[in-house]
Write an enzyme that holds these catalytic residues in place. Structure first.
Site, PDB file in Angstrom:
ATOM      1  N   ARG A   1       0.801  -1.202   0.000  1.00  0.00           N
ATOM      2  CA  ARG A   1       0.000   0.000   0.000  1.00  0.00           C
ATOM      3  C   ARG A   1       0.844   1.267   0.000  1.00  0.00           C
ATOM      4  O   ARG A   1       0.353   2.336  -0.240  1.00  0.00           O
ATOM      5  CB  ARG A   1      -0.880  -0.020   1.266  1.00  0.00           C
ATOM      6  CG  ARG A   1      -2.066  -0.961   1.132  1.00  0.00           C
ATOM      7  CD  ARG A   1      -2.791  -1.108   2.453  1.00  0.00           C
ATOM      8  NE  ARG A   1      -2.304  -2.301   3.120  1.00  0.00           N
ATOM      9  CZ  ARG A   1      -2.719  -2.642   4.351  1.00  0.00           C
ATOM     10  NH1 ARG A   1      -3.557  -1.888   5.031  1.00  0.00           N
ATOM     11  NH2 ARG A   1      -2.270  -3.743   4.913  1.00  0.00           N
ATOM     12  N   GLY A   2       2.139   1.116   0.285  1.00  0.00           N
ATOM     13  CA  GLY A   2       2.998   2.280   0.528  1.00  0.00           C
ATOM     14  C   GLY A   2       3.097   3.292  -0.606  1.00  0.00           C
ATOM     15  O   GLY A   2       3.390   4.463  -0.359  1.00  0.00           O
TER      16      GLY A   2
ATOM     17  N   GLU B   1       7.395   2.135  -6.666  1.00  0.00           N
ATOM     18  CA  GLU B   1       7.628   1.581  -5.323  1.00  0.00           C
ATOM     19  C   GLU B   1       7.864   2.734  -4.349  1.00  0.00           C
ATOM     20  O   GLU B   1       8.400   3.771  -4.737  1.00  0.00           O
ATOM     21  CB  GLU B   1       8.842   0.620  -5.418  1.00  0.00           C
ATOM     22  CG  GLU B   1       9.472   0.145  -4.129  1.00  0.00           C
ATOM     23  CD  GLU B   1       8.627  -0.815  -3.314  1.00  0.00           C
ATOM     24  OE1 GLU B   1       7.458  -0.474  -3.054  1.00  0.00           O
ATOM     25  OE2 GLU B   1       9.146  -1.856  -2.903  1.00  0.00           O
ATOM     26  N   ASP B   2       7.474   2.543  -3.096  1.00  0.00           N
ATOM     27  CA  ASP B   2       7.707   3.607  -2.109  1.00  0.00           C
ATOM     28  C   ASP B   2       9.169   3.632  -1.661  1.00  0.00           C
ATOM     29  O   ASP B   2       9.855   4.639  -1.819  1.00  0.00           O
ATOM     30  CB  ASP B   2       6.742   3.503  -0.912  1.00  0.00           C
ATOM     31  CG  ASP B   2       6.791   2.149  -0.206  1.00  0.00           C
ATOM     32  OD1 ASP B   2       7.464   1.220  -0.701  1.00  0.00           O
ATOM     33  OD2 ASP B   2       6.157   2.013   0.859  1.00  0.00           O
TER      34      ASP B   2
ATOM     35  N   ASP C   1       3.948   3.613   6.196  1.00  0.00           N
ATOM     36  CA  ASP C   1       3.409   3.432   7.548  1.00  0.00           C
ATOM     37  C   ASP C   1       4.402   2.842   8.540  1.00  0.00           C
ATOM     38  O   ASP C   1       5.407   2.236   8.164  1.00  0.00           O
ATOM     39  CB  ASP C   1       2.221   2.465   7.497  1.00  0.00           C
ATOM     40  CG  ASP C   1       2.671   1.019   7.259  1.00  0.00           C
ATOM     41  OD1 ASP C   1       3.373   0.782   6.266  1.00  0.00           O
ATOM     42  OD2 ASP C   1       2.354   0.138   8.090  1.00  0.00           O
TER      43      ASP C   1
ATOM     44  N   ARG D   1       0.457   7.013   7.497  1.00  0.00           N
ATOM     45  CA  ARG D   1       0.461   7.066   6.027  1.00  0.00           C
ATOM     46  C   ARG D   1      -0.052   8.415   5.531  1.00  0.00           C
ATOM     47  O   ARG D   1       0.267   8.844   4.427  1.00  0.00           O
ATOM     48  CB  ARG D   1      -0.467   5.993   5.440  1.00  0.00           C
ATOM     49  CG  ARG D   1       0.000   4.575   5.626  1.00  0.00           C
ATOM     50  CD  ARG D   1      -0.881   3.659   4.764  1.00  0.00           C
ATOM     51  NE  ARG D   1      -0.788   2.268   5.140  1.00  0.00           N
ATOM     52  CZ  ARG D   1       0.126   1.403   4.688  1.00  0.00           C
ATOM     53  NH1 ARG D   1       1.047   1.808   3.852  1.00  0.00           N
ATOM     54  NH2 ARG D   1       0.122   0.145   5.079  1.00  0.00           N
TER      55      ARG D   1
ATOM     56  N   LYS E   1      17.180   3.131   0.329  1.00  0.00           N
ATOM     57  CA  LYS E   1      18.096   3.005   1.477  1.00  0.00           C
ATOM     58  C   LYS E   1      19.201   2.038   1.067  1.00  0.00           C
ATOM     59  O   LYS E   1      19.158   0.849   1.413  1.00  0.00           O
ATOM     60  CB  LYS E   1      17.339   2.415   2.683  1.00  0.00           C
ATOM     61  CG  LYS E   1      16.388   3.370   3.356  1.00  0.00           C
ATOM     62  CD  LYS E   1      16.043   2.857   4.753  1.00  0.00           C
ATOM     63  CE  LYS E   1      14.618   2.441   4.845  1.00  0.00           C
ATOM     64  NZ  LYS E   1      14.213   1.959   6.184  1.00  0.00           N
TER      65      LYS E   1
ATOM     66  N   PHE F   1      14.202   4.369   9.955  1.00  0.00           N
ATOM     67  CA  PHE F   1      12.835   3.962   9.658  1.00  0.00           C
ATOM     68  C   PHE F   1      11.997   5.206   9.399  1.00  0.00           C
ATOM     69  O   PHE F   1      11.928   6.104  10.221  1.00  0.00           O
ATOM     70  CB  PHE F   1      12.254   3.151  10.816  1.00  0.00           C
ATOM     71  CG  PHE F   1      11.042   2.373  10.410  1.00  0.00           C
ATOM     72  CD1 PHE F   1      11.166   1.143   9.779  1.00  0.00           C
ATOM     73  CD2 PHE F   1       9.762   2.883  10.621  1.00  0.00           C
ATOM     74  CE1 PHE F   1      10.043   0.427   9.366  1.00  0.00           C
ATOM     75  CE2 PHE F   1       8.640   2.184  10.221  1.00  0.00           C
ATOM     76  CZ  PHE F   1       8.777   0.953   9.598  1.00  0.00           C
TER      77      PHE F   1
ATOM     78  N   ASP G   1      14.441  -1.151   0.250  1.00  0.00           N
ATOM     79  CA  ASP G   1      15.162  -1.304   1.517  1.00  0.00           C
ATOM     80  C   ASP G   1      16.132  -2.491   1.354  1.00  0.00           C
ATOM     81  O   ASP G   1      17.198  -2.338   0.756  1.00  0.00           O
ATOM     82  CB  ASP G   1      14.105  -1.524   2.602  1.00  0.00           C
ATOM     83  CG  ASP G   1      14.652  -1.571   4.005  1.00  0.00           C
ATOM     84  OD1 ASP G   1      15.537  -0.774   4.316  1.00  0.00           O
ATOM     85  OD2 ASP G   1      14.198  -2.406   4.807  1.00  0.00           O
TER      86      ASP G   1
HETATM   87  P1  IMP Z   1      12.379  -4.515   1.065  1.00  0.00           P
HETATM   88  O1  IMP Z   1      11.762  -5.776   0.509  1.00  0.00           O
HETATM   89  O2  IMP Z   1      13.169  -4.771   2.311  1.00  0.00           O
HETATM   90  O3  IMP Z   1      13.157  -3.711   0.046  1.00  0.00           O
HETATM   91  O4  IMP Z   1      11.204  -3.649   1.594  1.00  0.00           O
HETATM   92  C1  IMP Z   1      10.357  -2.955   0.827  1.00  0.00           C
HETATM   93  C2  IMP Z   1       9.124  -2.567   1.602  1.00  0.00           C
HETATM   94  O5  IMP Z   1       9.337  -2.527   3.013  1.00  0.00           O
HETATM   95  C3  IMP Z   1       8.734  -1.173   1.213  1.00  0.00           C
HETATM   96  O6  IMP Z   1       7.906  -1.202   0.095  1.00  0.00           O
HETATM   97  C4  IMP Z   1       8.033  -0.687   2.457  1.00  0.00           C
HETATM   98  O7  IMP Z   1       6.680  -1.056   2.413  1.00  0.00           O
HETATM   99  C5  IMP Z   1       8.703  -1.412   3.585  1.00  0.00           C
HETATM  100  N1  IMP Z   1       9.711  -0.521   4.218  1.00  0.00           N
HETATM  101  C6  IMP Z   1      11.035  -0.497   4.001  1.00  0.00           C
HETATM  102  N2  IMP Z   1      11.635   0.468   4.729  1.00  0.00           N
HETATM  103  C7  IMP Z   1      10.648   1.066   5.432  1.00  0.00           C
HETATM  104  C8  IMP Z   1      10.619   2.182   6.343  1.00  0.00           C
HETATM  105  O8  IMP Z   1      11.630   2.830   6.665  1.00  0.00           O
HETATM  106  N3  IMP Z   1       9.382   2.518   6.828  1.00  0.00           N
HETATM  107  C9  IMP Z   1       8.247   1.841   6.502  1.00  0.00           C
HETATM  108  N4  IMP Z   1       8.225   0.829   5.641  1.00  0.00           N
HETATM  109  C10 IMP Z   1       9.413   0.431   5.105  1.00  0.00           C
END
Ligand code: IMP
Length: 183
Positions: A48-49, A104-105, A164, A170, A136, A157, A108
């Site tokens: 949803r981000g 994508e939001d 969220d 959000r 990040k 974070f 990470d």
């Molecule tokens: P990844 O699979 O670890 O790259 O994570 C991606 C998803 O994790 C993002 O689309 C976010 O929904 C969530 N996410 C990653 N970092 C944060 C953060 O700092 N705050 C909130 N959600 C996060």
């Protein structure tokens, strides 16, 4: 897992609403030049981000676009990636031979994006371009990157502008970092 106590932290400003809007305008210009000749661009938001980001981004795009969504499993109420990515809601439409822009939001660890790219590529789009509002890089665990990034941020974070912490924050119009208060 117990519900986090939302009174135990504050959100400190990181990226203002004005800075986000300016960056999105510039990203939309880049996307317009990448897809200048495109007749069928499907903009795919990761729920949803990315809901706020995609809605502002498509309003800046002067291209014929379709909008679709895909939802992946998230962190739940925790601050840690589960690393195992599941598709909770798939696209409604076909993307074969169409141009696709993934929105994508945050990238990470990279597991979510890697999984989504692999899935969408298996459906043989004409082109697949990924844009992420936040990146990040210090947290990356797999070799994946967005083609376009709004802002590189440190390993903190963040919440706001669609993003969220345990489903809250959000609706903030800016992006901030979560700082826990001392007990
Ligand atoms: P990844 O699979 O670890 O790259 O994570 C991606 C998803 O994790 C993002 O689309 C976010 O929904 C969530 N996410 C990653 N970092 C944060 C953060 O700092 N705050 C909130 N959600 C996060």
């Amino acid at each position: 897992m117990s519900e986090p106590d939302h009174s135990k932290y504050v959100v400190k400003d990181l990226i203002s609403a004005k800075a986000i809007a300016a960056r999105i305008e510039a990203m939309a210009n880049e996307i317009e030049s990448i897809f200048a000749d495109s007749q069928q661009l499907v903009v795919v938001g990761l729920l949803r981000g990315s809901f706020m980001f995609i809605s502002d981004l498509v309003r800046e795009l002067n291209l014929p676009v379709e909008v679709d969504f895909i939802e992946t499993s998230s962190y739940g109420d925790s601050m840690e990636s589960s690393r195992e990515v599941r598709i909770l809601k798939d696209l409604r439409g076909e993307i074969k031979n169409k141009d696709v822009l993934v929105v994508e939001d945050i990238v990470d660890t990279g597991h979510t994006l890697q999984h989504v790219i692999k899935l969408l590529n298996s459906r043989e789009p004409a082109r697949l371009v990924v844009c992420a509002l936040l990146d990040k890089p210090a947290r990356r665990e797999v070799d994946v990157q967005a083609d376009l990034v709004g802002f590189e941020i440190p390993d903190e974070f963040v919440v706001g502008y669609g993003i969220d912490y345990a489903q809250r924050n959000r609706n903030l119009p800016y992006i901030g970092t979560v700082k826990f208060l001392d007990d």
